[in-house]
Write a protein that holds these residues in place. Structure first.
Motif: not given
Length: 101
Positions: A39-40, A67, A89
């Motif tokens: 994530d990210g 993300n 995303n």
């Protein structure tokens, strides 16, 4: 495995690499890899976005990439013996140049 909010400049191989075909001498015990969350994670340059290779006897399960933005990626992902991989995303920008039209 849970990875969150990481920035990487450049990687020589894959942004995310999970390779269970690491040795012939593993015996009768197979690794279990499941419930992976990335994530990210931002990466500026990589050869591959994903290199995720499981085994017939030990598939990699439940991988979530969300993300994330990965730029200047040279080659497509390598995926084998993977079940339930999800991208949310997610943005990947291929490397520019004459070999990447």
């Amino acid at each position: 495995l849970y990875v969150r909010n990481v920035q990487v400049g450049q990687v020589a191989d894959a942004v995310v690499k999970i390779n269970l075909q690491y040795d012939r001498d593993r015996g009768d015990h197979y690794p279990t890899v499941e419930n992976v969350v990335i994530d990210g994670l931002r990466c500026a340059k990589a050869k591959y976005p994903l290199y995720v290779v499981g085994l017939d006897e030990a598939k990699i399960r439940h991988v979530l990439i969300e993300n994330c933005t990965w730029d200047n990626v040279e080659k497509p992902s390598v995926l084998s013996n993977v079940e339930d991989i999800e991208l949310r995303n997610f943005q990947m920008v291929p490397k520019e140049g004459p070999d990447h039209d």
